[in-house]
Motif scaffolding. Sequence first.
Motif, PDB file in Angstrom:
ATOM      1  N   ARG A 111       0.845   2.290   4.440  1.00 37.91           N
ATOM      2  CA  ARG A 111      -0.419   2.136   5.626  1.00 37.91           C
ATOM      3  C   ARG A 111      -1.145   0.973   5.470  1.00 37.91           C
ATOM      4  NH1 ARG A 111      -3.962   6.951   5.965  1.00 37.91           N
ATOM      5  NH2 ARG A 111      -5.110   5.667   4.880  1.00 37.91           N
ATOM      6  N   GLU A 112      -1.635   0.995   4.453  1.00 33.17           N
ATOM      7  CA  GLU A 112      -2.757   0.009   3.952  1.00 33.17           C
ATOM      8  C   GLU A 112      -1.963  -1.388   3.946  1.00 33.17           C
ATOM      9  OE1 GLU A 112      -5.685   0.212   3.924  1.00 33.17           O
ATOM     10  OE2 GLU A 112      -5.306   2.427   4.467  1.00 33.17           O
ATOM     11  N   MET A 113      -0.743  -1.747   3.692  1.00 36.58           N
ATOM     12  CA  MET A 113       0.016  -2.505   3.677  1.00 36.58           C
ATOM     13  C   MET A 113       0.752  -3.083   5.144  1.00 36.58           C
ATOM     14  SD  MET A 113       2.493  -2.194   0.281  1.00 36.58           S
ATOM     15  CE  MET A 113       3.529  -3.585   0.526  1.00 36.58           C
ATOM     16  N   GLY A 114       0.474  -1.961   6.077  1.00 29.74           N
ATOM     17  CA  GLY A 114       0.800  -2.335   7.138  1.00 29.74           C
ATOM     18  C   GLY A 114       2.515  -2.160   7.637  1.00 29.74           C
ATOM     19  N   VAL A 115       2.952  -1.682   6.699  1.00 30.56           N
ATOM     20  CA  VAL A 115       4.429  -1.517   6.664  1.00 30.56           C
ATOM     21  C   VAL A 115       4.934  -0.012   6.757  1.00 30.56           C
ATOM     22  CG1 VAL A 115       5.099  -3.659   5.692  1.00 30.56           C
ATOM     23  CG2 VAL A 115       4.741  -1.685   4.103  1.00 30.56           C
TER      24      VAL A 115
END
Lengths: 314, 361
Positions: A167-171
Amino acid sequence: MDNMVASNNTLTAYDKGPGRITAGPSGRKPRRRLSRRNIIVYGTLIVVALYYLLPLYVMIMTSLKGMPEIRVGNIFAPPLEITFEPWVKAWAEACTGLNCDGLSRGFWNSVRITIPSTIISIAVASVNGYALANWRFKGAELFFTILIVGAFIPYQVMIYPIVIVLREMGVYGTLTGLVIVHTIFGMPILTLLFRNYFAGLPEELFKAARVDGAGFWTIYFKIMLPMSLPIFVVAMILQVTGIWNDFLFGVVFTRPEYYPMTVQLNNIVNSVQGVKEYNVNMAATILTGAVPLVVYFVSGRLFVRGIAAGAVKG
Amino acid sequence: MTSVSVRDLSLNFGAVTVLDKLNLDIDHGEFLVLLGSSGCGKSTLLNCIAGLLDVSDGQIFIKDRNVTWEEPKDRGIGMVFQSYALYPQMTVEKNLSFGLQVAKIPQPEIDKRVKRASEILQIQPLLKRKPSELSGGQRQRVAIGRALVRDVDVFLFDEPLSNLDAKLRSELRVEIKRLHQSLKNTMIYVTHDQIEALTLADRIAVMKSGVIQQLADPMTIYNAPENLFVAGFIGSPSMNFFRGAVEAKDGRSFVRVNDVAFDVTTYPAHTGLQPGQKVVLGLRPEHVKVDEAREGHEVHQAVVDIEEPMGADNLLWLRLAGQSMSVRIAGQRRYPPGSTVRLTFDMAVASIFDAVSENRL
């Protein structure tokens, strides 16, 4: 003089060869085909093979029948009227949730997950293994130990932390995220596999290449890689089947439109609305399992050929 | 002019010391053999010189250039390995040219060097073949060729003949010697085979547990071994050793072993022997004469235990002074077991070692 006589005798003995055979055992020892040993060995093998093949037989037969024929109830009987309707429906029309485009969507999702994951994980792991086996850098043992320990941590423990990281990586929820997860989880076992294989290649070959002036990448691509086809095939079989058959990661880390084939199969088979279409379910299951099956057949032969061709020997 | 110089070289693997302050100077064009049993550090030393192992301490000079921290390719060395180490997927030609291509040498020059090397080693017909299609001898020839094309001053051989059968080994041995005679390169050659060492070397360094025991030309090593280890290691069958004590009588020196007293007055250094000193008398099998009584030599009687005819030679195992000893005589002279022989010893070529320090006296 004694010697002369002796050698003469030997010569004549050879000359007379065929006529010298006397009664009694001679030549190849005869073996009975129907010995007790053969009956037990082949009997066991046949029983076990049937035991494993029977479900497949039932699945294929059922998938080729229409629903009325299935309701008759004899699951072992071959279809009276062969129909490919269930296969078409499983592939293109079966409904999961709101989508009614069958397994095909899941198939292409799985392809888009499996191919990059397999390639990236094998590429990285083979370089890892090569570095660990041949370039014993400081801390290599520690690094390797950590990697192996990683293989023994249960997946369930890591699921939620990985969700956060993705989630933090946006994937999170994308195919990219799932490819990253598969690549990382394949790393310990693949690195171990490659390290052991490269460690088994003659060390002097590596030394000779260094004297010849080849560096890290030249040795990897020009010397090690061409000698390692069998282990690459093994790694490919492991990864393709492992990633294709994955269910847990697929359902956790992706959104419904990116569900892999296995998740979609489950959704089709376990849907509670309407009648149970056993023939469609069977066809869908066979379709999903077809890819690993093909991989085993094709590359398994390649694998054996790779070894037989002496690709391993120096 | 020194070609390779190893100065105070030390190598540790963790707590294990493999080499400790080792010094070695090799002249230009010299054929030096590092000889020792497995685990003595001879291959380790060679790998250090090649740059395949990082040293813990000390320096290595090649052609008066400090190469201690240089990569193997920059040291001006070529190396031949025991297992040939040919790249299996490449043809012989590619094997020879691989290093040159990595070094980005222009193709015409590569072709020239490959041609020259394959002519010298007579492997032109094999150039298009893969290593798996070659015999052991051919493979090792290609491996030598790979060192040859590098056009270097120093050749390193790591037991190059150990994987070959006896006949090929002796053939290739002669070829390596011929190669050295025509190229006049410096060659450092590691082996555990004393025949290879004696036949090939200008000088032999006999090693044991990381220490050079003796560094000398082959004949000195053979005839005047510096200590008990070298004496026992060189020679097949081994030198006969008799442990005893020195006795002096009537101005003559003896070594007494059980009931036998060996007269060692003709031993060059016999004056240095102290009466009562514990010594080891070493006699090579061929330095014993059987049934050839000679003026001024004492005669000992012994009984033949076993006879080993070897064609050109005949080896007799005898019992003398309560122990077994071997004697080498001409092949046509036969002594069946049980026969009694009269032995005389040539003490001028014997070796006497101190029993405690094990050094030559």
